[in-house]
Design an enzyme around this catalytic site. Structure first.
Site, PDB file in Angstrom:
ATOM      1  N   HIS A  17       0.868  -1.172   0.000  1.00 10.90           N
ATOM      2  CA  HIS A  17       0.000   0.000   0.000  1.00 10.90           C
ATOM      3  C   HIS A  17       0.911   1.230   0.000  1.00 10.90           C
ATOM      4  O   HIS A  17       1.505   1.580   1.014  1.00 10.90           O
ATOM      5  CB  HIS A  17      -0.895  -0.034   1.238  1.00 10.90           C
ATOM      6  CG  HIS A  17      -1.883   1.094   1.305  1.00 10.90           C
ATOM      7  ND1 HIS A  17      -3.036   1.030   2.044  1.00 10.90           N
ATOM      8  CD2 HIS A  17      -1.900   2.316   0.729  1.00 10.90           C
ATOM      9  CE1 HIS A  17      -3.717   2.166   1.932  1.00 10.90           C
ATOM     10  NE2 HIS A  17      -3.025   2.962   1.142  1.00 10.90           N
ATOM     11  N   HIS A  44      -7.635  -3.028   8.111  1.00  7.05           N
ATOM     12  CA  HIS A  44      -7.607  -1.914   7.154  1.00  7.05           C
ATOM     13  C   HIS A  44      -7.260  -0.578   7.807  1.00  7.05           C
ATOM     14  O   HIS A  44      -7.469   0.476   7.205  1.00  7.05           O
ATOM     15  CB  HIS A  44      -8.935  -1.803   6.391  1.00  7.05           C
ATOM     16  CG  HIS A  44      -9.361  -3.091   5.740  1.00  7.05           C
ATOM     17  ND1 HIS A  44      -8.655  -3.665   4.697  1.00  7.05           N
ATOM     18  CD2 HIS A  44     -10.392  -3.926   5.997  1.00  7.05           C
ATOM     19  CE1 HIS A  44      -9.243  -4.783   4.332  1.00  7.05           C
ATOM     20  NE2 HIS A  44     -10.298  -4.975   5.117  1.00  7.05           N
ATOM     21  N   GLU A  84      -3.382   7.242  -3.470  1.00  8.22           N
ATOM     22  CA  GLU A  84      -3.015   5.933  -2.945  1.00  8.22           C
ATOM     23  C   GLU A  84      -3.034   4.874  -4.042  1.00  8.22           C
ATOM     24  O   GLU A  84      -3.929   4.842  -4.888  1.00  8.22           O
ATOM     25  CB  GLU A  84      -3.967   5.551  -1.808  1.00  8.22           C
ATOM     26  CG  GLU A  84      -4.009   6.609  -0.704  1.00  8.22           C
ATOM     27  CD  GLU A  84      -4.463   6.070   0.624  1.00  8.22           C
ATOM     28  OE1 GLU A  84      -4.611   4.841   0.764  1.00  8.22           O
ATOM     29  OE2 GLU A  84      -4.658   6.888   1.537  1.00  8.22           O
ATOM     30  N   ARG A 100      -6.881  15.571   1.498  1.00  6.75           N
ATOM     31  CA  ARG A 100      -6.504  16.176   2.775  1.00  6.75           C
ATOM     32  C   ARG A 100      -5.076  15.785   3.111  1.00  6.75           C
ATOM     33  O   ARG A 100      -4.458  14.984   2.412  1.00  6.75           O
ATOM     34  CB  ARG A 100      -7.439  15.682   3.885  1.00  6.75           C
ATOM     35  CG  ARG A 100      -7.486  14.159   3.996  1.00  6.75           C
ATOM     36  CD  ARG A 100      -8.496  13.691   5.034  1.00  6.75           C
ATOM     37  NE  ARG A 100      -8.717  12.258   4.974  1.00  6.75           N
ATOM     38  CZ  ARG A 100      -7.956  11.341   5.553  1.00  6.75           C
ATOM     39  NH1 ARG A 100      -6.869  11.709   6.215  1.00  6.75           N
ATOM     40  NH2 ARG A 100      -8.237  10.054   5.457  1.00  6.75           N
TER      41      ARG A 100
END
Length: 241
Positions: A17, A44, A84, A100
């Protein structure tokens, strides 16, 4: 979920990730401020974050950065944002964009020497971004651990109560503690049970890990159950190092 070895095994087996910090201004300037690896997660939720991403070479870093900038530019994005990606087997795939500044932004600040909150204020005031892409560079390695009022031995159940004793490690140029509570405060059920973010910097990842282990060993929290010992065991797992 309380076994740090299981968590690390999942970390090693799953795709990575990776998130890219981007910034845009009202003068048509968009840059990326490199990446963060947020792969160590539980249900998560991120547990550890670090920058730069371990094992990410310069070519992949450049491609992911360019993709993130292109996404931000395509929507005329202004301010701080986080693009992401999921990365696996030499490829990466867009997942989402968070519009953000993220909880883990301090690791980016630690490896760049920048104040990203100041950047937000300058952009909001109509100023151009302080630096161009070619002026941005990575220096060293940073890791963040989230200190929570929770009980790892009871399924990470949130803990409430008064912080009878709260003594974080001493802050210096290598150790940073971001917090909104102090000794004597109450941890209530009405808000997220985060006590603090602990961020360390090292000249390389090995030194950063050593400093994180040392800082966690010095952290003292009395009055509520907490995850400090769990985090200390986690960063000491050889497979993670």
């Amino acid at each position: 979920f309380g076994d740090e070895r299981v968590l690390i095994e999942r970390y090693l087996e799953r795709p990575r990730h990776i998130e890219i910090q981007v910034f845009g201004d009202t003068h048509d300037n968009v840059v990326h401020v490199f990446e963060r690896d947020c792969s160590v997660q539980r249900r998560h939720q991120k547990v550890l974050e670090e920058a730069p991403a371990p094992g990410l070479d310069a070519a992949r870093r450049s491609k992911m950065g360019e993709a993130a900038v292109a996404a931000a530019r395509a929507i005329g994005y202004v301010g701080a944002g986080t693009v992401e990606f999921i990365s696996q087997d030499g490829s990466f795939y867009f997942m989402e964009m968070n519009t953000r500044l993220q909880v883990e932004h301090p690791v980016t600040e630690m490896i760049t020497g920048l104040d990203l909150v100041e950047w937000q204020l300058r952009v909001a005031a109509g100023e151009p971004l302080p630096l161009r892409q070619e002026q941005l560079a990575i220096d060293g390695h940073a890791i963040e651990a989230r200190i929570y009022a929770e009980d790892p031995d009871k399924g990470f159940l949130p803990s409430i109560g008064r912080l009878v004793h709260l003594a974080p490690p001493a802050q210096n140029e290598h150790v940073r503690v971001d917090t909104g509570v102090e000794q004597g405060d109450e941890i209530t059920p009405h808000y997220d049970p985060m006590i603090a973010k602990l961020i360390v910097w090292g000249a390389d990842r090995r030194q950063a890990l050593a400093r994180m282990r040392q800082a966690l060993a010095q952290y003292r929290v009395v009055g509520v159950s907490n995850n400090v010992d769990f985090l200390a065991r986690l960063v000491a797992v050889p497979a993670f190092a």
